[in-house]
Design an enzyme around this catalytic site. Structure first.
Site, PDB file in Angstrom:
ATOM      1  N   HIS A  15      42.622  43.592 -20.615  1.00  0.00           N
ATOM      2  CA  HIS A  15      43.498  43.307 -19.595  1.00  0.00           C
ATOM      3  C   HIS A  15      42.949  43.306 -18.051  1.00  0.00           C
ATOM      4  O   HIS A  15      43.397  43.812 -17.312  1.00  0.00           O
ATOM      5  CB  HIS A  15      44.689  44.347 -19.369  1.00  0.00           C
ATOM      6  CG  HIS A  15      45.456  44.083 -20.739  1.00  0.00           C
ATOM      7  ND1 HIS A  15      46.685  44.656 -20.803  1.00  0.00           N
ATOM      8  CD2 HIS A  15      45.165  43.454 -21.669  1.00  0.00           C
ATOM      9  CE1 HIS A  15      47.322  44.690 -22.058  1.00  0.00           C
ATOM     10  NE2 HIS A  15      46.409  43.846 -22.589  1.00  0.00           N
ATOM     11  N   GLU A  64      55.988  36.472 -21.063  1.00  0.00           N
ATOM     12  CA  GLU A  64      56.602  36.234 -20.014  1.00  0.00           C
ATOM     13  C   GLU A  64      56.285  35.314 -19.144  1.00  0.00           C
ATOM     14  O   GLU A  64      54.976  35.051 -18.686  1.00  0.00           O
ATOM     15  CB  GLU A  64      57.523  37.008 -19.317  1.00  0.00           C
ATOM     16  CG  GLU A  64      56.648  38.268 -18.697  1.00  0.00           C
ATOM     17  CD  GLU A  64      57.252  39.517 -18.335  1.00  0.00           C
ATOM     18  OE1 GLU A  64      58.036  39.800 -19.168  1.00  0.00           O
ATOM     19  OE2 GLU A  64      57.056  39.836 -17.123  1.00  0.00           O
TER      20      GLU A  64
END
Length: 338
Positions: free
Chosen positions: A117, A210
């Protein structure tokens, strides 16, 4: 098929579209010169492993005059810590291409353990005045809500890496002065639409990828809310339970596992103009999304043979993609005879 690369991560066309820079995760920067693939020397050392290594590459808005390029990469710290870094340098072409004067202008703070990440996607505002950096949560969750850390945020900087004046949290000073928005997980798509609005595309946990319209000072809720759950099955409260957080414009469960995205503006596929085109990793597809005001909807999914890491638009309107992984192809997609 145009060329092949080893674990490519990002690409950027040079003016005219006859050459392109391509990053390889293991730590290389390549120049495709229209025929051959050349090594660019002078790149930084990277912390290669897991999701980390060489990351994004973009051109400075004034590249035609300055030859400046911006890179992001995973950088080793003390002990077993790592963090994303962003630097800029002058690209020298002709013969053996090289980077001159590489300087680091931004770092994730703090460096932490783990190899996931980083996000470190880069884009310039349409006016060329601001550099936006996607900074992932580094799989540490809570820093995304901590204004003393720039993890899990979208940052707005000046081209030299300084916090941009007028940022929403400038009065707090420190790294908070860099922050444009917070509450993000792992952003791998960062792009401006034709109206000049910034959007991000991020990986959810088990579900809940998203697409967000990114507004200054907004909190997008991670890790307090999500449309997905933790990988161990532990539930996460849904965004509707916390109306103070910004809502996603579009979500996916099951996930599409995005690589990056662009907003198409070309002439080759006129019916797609203004739409978002997403490179799908887990979905192995180009996912096409229409924008309606501040909402979005998936319009189509175009299957591809392999996972896609990167999608870009060439100056002639053709769509180029980089497959993910070893011996990955660079493909040009066009209309017949286009």
């Amino acid at each position: 098929e145009i060329a092949r690369f080893n674990e490519p991560w990002a690409m950027a066309f040079l003016p005219g579209g006859k050459e392109a820079l391509v990053t390889e995760k293991s730590g290389k920067l390549k120049l495709w010169d229209g025929a051959a693939v050349l090594d660019v020397v002078g790149v930084p050392a990277v912390a290669y492993g897991g999701q980390g290594g060489m990351g994004d590459v973009i051109l400075a808005p004034d590249f035609a005059k300055t030859s400046m390029v911006y890179l992001s990469w995973a950088e080793a710290g003390d002990g077993e810590t790592r963090g994303a870094a962003v630097g800029r340098a002058r690209l020298v072409r002709g013969g053996a291409p090289r980077l001159d004067g590489l300087e680091v202008i931004w770092r994730q703070t703090p460096k932490v353990t783990g190899r996931g990440h980083y996000s470190h996607r880069l884009t310039f505002s349409p006016d060329g005045q601001h550099l936006f950096v996607a900074s992932g949560d580094r799989q540490k969750f809570t820093p995304a809500q901590d204004m003393d850390k720039n993890l899990g945020k979208v940052l707005r900087l000046l081209p030299d890496g300084a916090p941009a004046p007028g940022n929403p949290f400038a009065a707090q000073g420190g790294v908070a002065a860099q922050v444009w928005s917070l509450g993000h997980r792992n952003i791998l798509g960062l792009a401006f639409d034709p109206k000049g609005r910034l959007w991000d595309l991020e990986h959810g946990p088990a579900g809940g990828d998203e697409l967000n319209l990114v507004k200054p000072g907004q909190n997008y809720g991670w890790p307090l809310v999500s449309n997905g759950d933790h990988y161990d099955g532990k539930p996460i409260p849904r965004p509707a339970t916390r109306p103070e957080f910004a809502q996603a414009a579009l979500g996916w469960t099951p996930v599409i596992a995005p690589g990056n995205m662009i907003f198409y503006t070309g002439q080759m596929f006129p019916q797609w103009r203004g739409q978002a085109l997403i490179a799908g990793l887990g979905s192995s597809a180009i996912v096409r999304v229409g924008i309606n005001g501040e909402k979005a909807a998936e319009l189509a999914r175009h299957p591809m043979p392999q996972r896609l890491r990167e999608i870009e638009q060439a100056p002639d309107g053709a769509i180029w993609v980089l497959e993910d992984g070893k011996d990955a192809r660079m493909l040009r997609l066009s209309r017949p005879n286009g």
